[in-house]
Design a protein around this motif. Structure first.
Motif, mmCIF file in Angstrom:
data_model
loop_
_atom_site.group_PDB
_atom_site.id
_atom_site.type_symbol
_atom_site.label_atom_id
_atom_site.label_comp_id
_atom_site.label_asym_id
_atom_site.label_seq_id
_atom_site.Cartn_x
_atom_site.Cartn_y
_atom_site.Cartn_z
ATOM 1 N N ILE A 77 0.843 -1.190 0.000
ATOM 2 C CA ILE A 77 0.000 0.000 0.000
ATOM 3 C C ILE A 77 0.885 1.249 0.000
ATOM 4 O O ILE A 77 1.709 1.432 0.903
ATOM 5 C CB ILE A 77 -0.924 0.042 1.239
ATOM 6 C CG1 ILE A 77 -1.619 -1.309 1.455
ATOM 7 C CG2 ILE A 77 -1.925 1.181 1.107
ATOM 8 C CD1 ILE A 77 -2.513 -1.747 0.332
ATOM 9 N N ASP A 78 0.699 2.084 -0.996
ATOM 10 C CA ASP A 78 1.398 3.367 -1.068
ATOM 11 C C ASP A 78 0.345 4.465 -0.980
ATOM 12 O O ASP A 78 -0.380 4.708 -1.944
ATOM 13 C CB ASP A 78 2.194 3.478 -2.362
ATOM 14 C CG ASP A 78 3.020 4.763 -2.423
ATOM 15 O OD1 ASP A 78 3.396 5.280 -1.360
ATOM 16 O OD2 ASP A 78 3.281 5.239 -3.546
ATOM 17 N N GLY A 79 0.249 5.108 0.174
ATOM 18 C CA GLY A 79 -0.844 6.051 0.397
ATOM 19 C C GLY A 79 -2.144 5.284 0.487
ATOM 20 O O GLY A 79 -2.319 4.442 1.359
ATOM 21 N N ASP A 80 -3.068 5.556 -0.434
ATOM 22 C CA ASP A 80 -4.325 4.809 -0.499
ATOM 23 C C ASP A 80 -4.336 3.815 -1.653
ATOM 24 O O ASP A 80 -5.348 3.156 -1.898
ATOM 25 C CB ASP A 80 -5.503 5.777 -0.663
ATOM 26 C CG ASP A 80 -5.701 6.674 0.553
ATOM 27 O OD1 ASP A 80 -5.457 6.199 1.674
ATOM 28 O OD2 ASP A 80 -6.079 7.852 0.375
ATOM 29 N N GLU A 81 -3.221 3.701 -2.360
ATOM 30 C CA GLU A 81 -3.156 2.846 -3.550
ATOM 31 C C GLU A 81 -2.696 1.440 -3.201
ATOM 32 O O GLU A 81 -1.669 1.247 -2.545
ATOM 33 C CB GLU A 81 -2.202 3.449 -4.580
ATOM 34 C CG GLU A 81 -2.066 2.623 -5.850
ATOM 35 C CD GLU A 81 -1.004 3.146 -6.794
ATOM 36 O OE1 GLU A 81 -0.760 2.494 -7.826
ATOM 37 O OE2 GLU A 81 -0.410 4.211 -6.496
ATOM 38 N N ILE A 82 -3.465 0.469 -3.633
ATOM 39 C CA ILE A 82 -3.050 -0.934 -3.513
ATOM 40 C C ILE A 82 -2.223 -1.285 -4.739
ATOM 41 O O ILE A 82 -2.692 -1.193 -5.875
ATOM 42 C CB ILE A 82 -4.266 -1.870 -3.405
ATOM 43 C CG1 ILE A 82 -5.047 -1.580 -2.118
ATOM 44 C CG2 ILE A 82 -3.814 -3.331 -3.437
ATOM 45 C CD1 ILE A 82 -6.308 -2.400 -1.964
ATOM 46 N N ILE A 83 -0.972 -1.654 -4.497
ATOM 47 C CA ILE A 83 -0.062 -1.985 -5.598
ATOM 48 C C ILE A 83 0.030 -3.501 -5.699
ATOM 49 O O ILE A 83 0.540 -4.181 -4.802
ATOM 50 C CB ILE A 83 1.332 -1.382 -5.359
ATOM 51 C CG1 ILE A 83 1.217 0.146 -5.211
ATOM 52 C CG2 ILE A 83 2.271 -1.736 -6.495
ATOM 53 C CD1 ILE A 83 2.530 0.826 -4.916
ATOM 54 N N GLY A 84 -0.469 -4.031 -6.781
ATOM 55 C CA GLY A 84 -0.479 -5.480 -6.958
ATOM 56 C C GLY A 84 0.793 -5.994 -7.609
ATOM 57 O O GLY A 84 1.861 -5.386 -7.500
ATOM 58 N N LYS A 85 0.676 -7.104 -8.296
ATOM 59 C CA LYS A 85 1.821 -7.668 -9.010
ATOM 60 C C LYS A 85 1.968 -6.966 -10.360
ATOM 61 O O LYS A 85 0.976 -6.610 -10.989
ATOM 62 C CB LYS A 85 1.619 -9.171 -9.215
ATOM 63 C CG LYS A 85 1.537 -9.961 -7.917
ATOM 64 C CD LYS A 85 1.203 -11.417 -8.169
ATOM 65 C CE LYS A 85 1.058 -12.177 -6.853
ATOM 66 N NZ LYS A 85 0.674 -13.594 -7.069
ATOM 67 N N PRO A 86 3.187 -6.758 -10.807
ATOM 68 C CA PRO A 86 3.383 -6.068 -12.089
ATOM 69 C C PRO A 86 2.910 -6.905 -13.272
ATOM 70 O O PRO A 86 3.012 -8.129 -13.267
ATOM 71 C CB PRO A 86 4.894 -5.841 -12.138
ATOM 72 C CG PRO A 86 5.472 -6.899 -11.253
ATOM 73 C CD PRO A 86 4.467 -7.121 -10.163
ATOM 74 N N LYS A 87 2.416 -6.209 -14.289
ATOM 75 C CA LYS A 87 1.949 -6.900 -15.500
ATOM 76 C C LYS A 87 3.125 -7.361 -16.358
ATOM 77 O O LYS A 87 3.037 -8.367 -17.045
ATOM 78 C CB LYS A 87 1.044 -5.971 -16.318
ATOM 79 C CG LYS A 87 -0.207 -5.506 -15.595
ATOM 80 C CD LYS A 87 -1.129 -4.717 -16.521
ATOM 81 C CE LYS A 87 -0.513 -3.408 -16.961
ATOM 82 N NZ LYS A 87 -0.426 -2.422 -15.866
#
Length: 223
Positions: A77-87
């Motif tokens: 989580i960066d701020g409010d962003e959920i960062i998933g696996k890269p495409k």
């Protein structure tokens, strides 16, 4: 825990298998397959807890009727962003550059489902992860190893060469995918005590002096 009861880990992650083995329990692995799309308006906490429960329930039909199933989900989580696996590699580069030189959070949800009576207990671990200011060259070299492509946030905290994290004061195991002290204290509520000294074994495995294990096991902390 009766002789017929068996723990089941609903995950294909080798890191989670390695961590759960620290408790010296007998357990099976049944791989779950769930849709990990974030729901509209869903908070990081709700997201990881929902997926952890979904993973546990998804394998219930394949498990021993006396099984206790452990589901887990980890999100960067960066701020409010959920960062998933890269495409792809370009997406991995974007993520790594977004995270470098600052602190983000890792949320790990754990759901433990007892088949015999349907009881479900959940745990949430939130860990601050300060990333070091690694160079563009280091990012490219790490991407070429292929390691980032199946990792949330495009990194593995334990990678021996890249070593992206500057320092930590939280649960290292949670960032790897399974906060073992949370697992231990939850299984104890279901009368399944550990069969080993999990905090000591975890710190030895990770080469990390954990400052939070005692507070977590006593129920005084979720971090």
């Amino acid at each position: 825990m009766t002789n017929t009861a068996t723990l089941v880990l609903a995950s294909n992650s080798p890191r989670r298998r390695q961590l759960l083995a620290l408790g010296n329990w007998k357990f099976d692995v049944i791989v779950s397959d769930v849709d990990e799309t974030q729901l509209t308006g869903e908070t990081p906490k709700d997201y990881v807890l929902r997926l952890a429960q979904a993973k546990a329930l998804a394998v219930a039909g394949k498990a021993n009727p006396e099984a206790i199933i452990i589901g887990s989900d980890t999100a960067v989580i960066d701020g409010d962003e959920i960062i998933g696996k890269p495409k792809d590699e370009a997406d991995a580069e974007r993520m790594l550059k977004q995270l470098r030189g600052k602190t983000h959070q890792v949320y790990t949800g754990v759901a433990i489902y007892r088949m015999s009576d349907g009881k479900t207990l959940t745990e949430l671990c939130v860990t601050d992860v300060p990333m070091r200011p690694y160079s563009d060259h280091e990012v490219q070299a790490y991407i070429q190893t292929g390691d980032p492509l199946d990792k949330a946030g495009a990194y593995a905290i334990q990678h021996p060469d890249f070593q992206p994290v500057e320092s930590m004061r939280g649960c290292y195991a949670s960032v790897m995918g399974l906060p073992m002290c949370h697992v231990v204290r939850t299984l104890q509520k279901l009368d399944v005590p550990p069969r080993a000294d999990v905090p000591t074994a975890c710190q030895r495995l990770l080469n990390y002096e954990c400052p939070v294990s005692g507070a977590i096991l006593s129920g005084a902390s979720n971090g």
